[in-house]
Design an enzyme around this catalytic site. Structure first.
Site, PDB file in Angstrom:
ATOM      1  CE  LYS A   1     -55.886   5.271  43.601  1.00 40.66           C
ATOM      2  NZ  LYS A   1     -57.316   5.178  43.927  1.00 40.66           N
TER       3      LYS A   1
ATOM      4  CD  GLU B   1     -56.129  14.912  45.872  1.00 37.74           C
ATOM      5  OE1 GLU B   1     -55.218  13.845  46.223  1.00 37.74           O
ATOM      6  OE2 GLU B   1     -57.231  15.161  45.476  1.00 37.74           O
TER       7      GLU B   1
ATOM      8  NE  ARG C   1     -56.358  -0.407  34.788  1.00 33.58           N
ATOM      9  CZ  ARG C   1     -56.744   0.656  34.015  1.00 33.58           C
ATOM     10  NH1 ARG C   1     -56.746   1.008  33.207  1.00 33.58           N
ATOM     11  NH2 ARG C   1     -57.487   1.598  35.366  1.00 33.58           N
TER      12      ARG C   1
END
Lengths: 502, 168
Positions: free
Chosen positions: A116, A200, A292
């Site tokens: 991430k 964040e 995906r």
């Protein structure tokens, strides 16, 4: 194009891929665990190979065995579906090293985007908006406090290797910072073997809106109309729709171009999804890339008329996508409800069992992607998804009403399901107005004890049917008793058991 | 005319029924009507009553019928006169009575047993944690009582309806 591929998955997604292959004349190899011998994906495939015992790590997660089976059966490529090995960079690399094609992005891309923190850095460098926060990782409270000074509270402390809410802490006040940093890091260390964390800004009641991307190996990048997946329970999407009720053409183009920038920055190939959080002022921020095919891909297929699985196969076999970006536009509106074998009345506790009655809805604009059939026993070992019910109609309200109609037609007996939960949401005023956020379920439905709706009329009809049914049974028993009355023993002696049933 | 007692979700309805040709006469406090119950297939029925149509499924497994109206599935109990009398008698005979056995609501794996024999429990106390589909589910006490015996160990796989804990 491939002649034969292996599908390293089970359930509805394996069935979905098999169907695309069938239509393209590609042979399929299914793999299965001991408990899935009779599963639908096995029954629909051209070839099938046992992997091992039911637990995932001895079957569907066993990459080596799967690659071995693919080679033995002469499959040229492996489709991983979603979940299981689909986002495992090592598996993608192992498949390539074995001389086979992994139907998805290269292992290196999965690796980059799975981290991430690295993904965030890549997006910042390519101008994709990210949630305000640290550019790299943070190591201690002092560093965390520096960023909090810049972006303000509340904040989220997140694990670089994160997923599923693990290694994540919300910080609302300064005195929580130290313990949140420690807690997130140690939880991430134990869950992922990687204690790196970053910080964040915590967005209040964001919407989750994502962009499907599709890229071939010839430098063509495309974005698709957005999917809104704000209706979530425990970080799991339960209802998705396309297009989003708040996105207009300008915003769609901006988000799409940001998603393509993200794809280019990471060297993306094949189908993927760039997830964004959207705040109340419609600012959007990069969240992560799912490398995906998504569970909710059918709604994109419904509004664009394009088959994403077939496109995946074209890309993986080296083909060129002959799409025109300007022509990929949403037509009408589509919704997906995930039908789980869970009991909404008992806090969504898994409810497995044999599907004694299973009847899917049909009619105009209804699509059911399922991996079960009547008589099938849903195993306890895997995700309890029974099916995905998808509707399409000319506008959002019609798609919702069509979904309600389809949910009413859907009949499942043998386990509890989330059908009644979906009906409640689809009738709810905020949802119908499109006034939703990722907090919708807790804020609007309020975790209130869930009651199924049933009219006294329905109850009475049920009671009447049961009564008549029972009377007929009692009548049969009585008729037998009368037929055998008095000299019952002689009857029994004269005829072997069963013979007196005339 | 015969009388049946139908128990649905705690409610009990007494219904008089008689056959009349290929229809049935239904009577109770509120209704007096002729209904048409058409058997569509094994377990499937279409009921037409007072002009309304109901698409129903009835399962008679294990002697306890289940009916699905499409809106919801009920577990029901249907008793004739004789069974009703016996039930009434049994209810009067039972004084106090122990809590019913705790049974596994689904097949799964026992993760942890939270109580031991002799423990007094209140309604809502956690008894056993069972894992199914990667989710842990705490099974709670249905009422007040004393644990008699623990029938399972942590780590043990159990079938649906396996007895986990008994009470005195």
């Amino acid at each position: 194009m491939f002649k034969k591929i292996l599908i390293a998955n089970r359930g509805e997604i394996a069935v979905r891929v098999i169907r695309a292959c069938r239509e393209m004349g590609i042979k399929t190899v299914a793999v299965y665990s001991e408990i899935d011998r009779g599963a639908l994906h096995v029954r629909l495939a051209d070839e099938a190979c046992l992997l091992g015992p039911p637990p995932s790590n001895e079957s569907y997660l066993s990459g080596e065995k799967i690659i071995d089976v693919a080679k033995k059966r002469g499959a040229e490529a492996i489709h991983p579906g979603y979940g299981f090995l689909s986002e495992n960079p090592k598996f993608a690399k192992d498949v390539a090293n074995a001389g086979l094609t992994f139907i998805g992005p290269p292992g290196e891309v999965i690796e980059l985007l799975g981290d991430k923190m690295a993904a965030r850095k890549t997006m910042i460098n390519s101008g994709v908006p990210v949630v305000p926060g640290s550019e790299g990782g943070i190591e201690n409270q002092t560093q965390a406090m520096k960023y909090i000074g810049e972006i303000g509270l509340p904040v989220l402390i997140k694990a670089a290797a994160g997923g599923g809410g693990k290694g994540m802490r919300i910080v609302n006040s300064e005195d929580e910072v130290a313990s949140a940093v420690r807690g997130a890091s140690s939880e991430a260390q134990s869950a992922f073997g990687d204690g790196r964390i970053y910080i964040e800004k915590y967005l209040a009641k964001p919407r989750h809106i994502e962009i499907q991307i599709l890229c071939d190996t010839h430098g063509n990048y495309y974005y698709f109309p957005e999917r809104e997946c704000s209706i979530q329970r425990r970080h799991q999407k339960v209802i998705e729709e396309s297009p989003s009720p708040i996105v207009d053409e300008t915003m769609r183009k901006k988000m799409g171009e940001a998603a393509v920038a993200a794809a280019k920055a990471s060297g993306y190939v094949n189908a993927g999804t760039v997830e964004f959080l959207v705040d109340k002022d419609k600012n959007f921020y990069f969240l992560e890339v799912n490398t995906r095919l998504q569970v909710e891909h059918p709604i994109t297929e419904m509004v664009t008329g394009l088959d994403l699985v077939k496109k995946q196969l074209i890309v993986a076999s080296g083909g060129k996508l002959d799409l025109v970006q300007e022509e990929i536009k949403p037509r009408g509106s589509s919704i997906e409800c995930r039908i789980y074998a869970e009991d909404p009345k008992s806090n969504f506790m898994p409810s497995v069992g044999k599907l004694e009655l299973y009847r899917e809805p049909g009619g105009p604009g209804v699509r059911v992607d399922s991996g079960v059939y009547e008589g099938f026993s849903i195993p306890i070992y895997y995700d309890p998804l029974i099916s995905k019910l998808i509707t399409w109609a000319e506008d959002r309200t019609s798609a919702i009403d069509r979904m309600l109609r389809a949910l009413n037609e859907y009949r499942i007996v043998g386990c509890e399901s989330t059908i009644s939960f979906h009906k409640m949401v689809l009738k709810e005023e905020h949802f119908r107005k499109g006034d939703i956020s990722t907090h919708y379920i807790q804020d609007v439905l309020g975790g209130a004890t869930y009651e199924e709706s049933s009219s006294p009329e329905d109850d009475f009809a049920a009671a009447v049917a049961l009564t008549v049914n029972r009377m007929e049974e009692d009548g049969k028993v009585r008729a037998q008793a009368v037929a055998g009355k008095q000299k019952v023993n002689k009857w029994k002696m004269a005829f072997p058991p069963g013979m007196n049933r005339l | 005319m015969m009388t049946y007692y139908v128990e649905i979700e705690g409610k009990e309805l007494a219904i008089n029924v008689a056959r009349e040709g290929d229809k049935y006469i239904i009577q109770n406090d509120e209704h007096d009507t002729s209904v048409d119950l058409f058997k569509v297939g094994d377990g499937f029925y279409s009921l037409i009553m007072e002009g309304k149509q109901y698409d129903l499924y009835i399962s008679n497994k294990d002697g306890s019928p289940l009916i699905d109206t499409g809106q919801r599935a009920f577990s029901a109990r249907v008793m004739n006169d004789r069974e009703k009398a016996i039930t009434k008698f049994a209810a009067e005979a039972a004084v106090g009575g122990a809590l019913p056995d705790l049974k596994a609501p689904m097949p799964g794996l026992v993760v942890k047993v939270l109580v031991e024999a002799g423990r007094e429990v209140k309604k809502g106390d956690g008894l056993v944690i069972v894992e199914a589909m990667k989710m842990e589910n705490e099974l709670k006490s249905a009422g007040e009582g004393t644990v008699k015996e623990i029938k399972v160990n942590a780590g043990q796989a159990v079938d649906k309806d396996a007895v986990l804990v008994t009470f005195e």
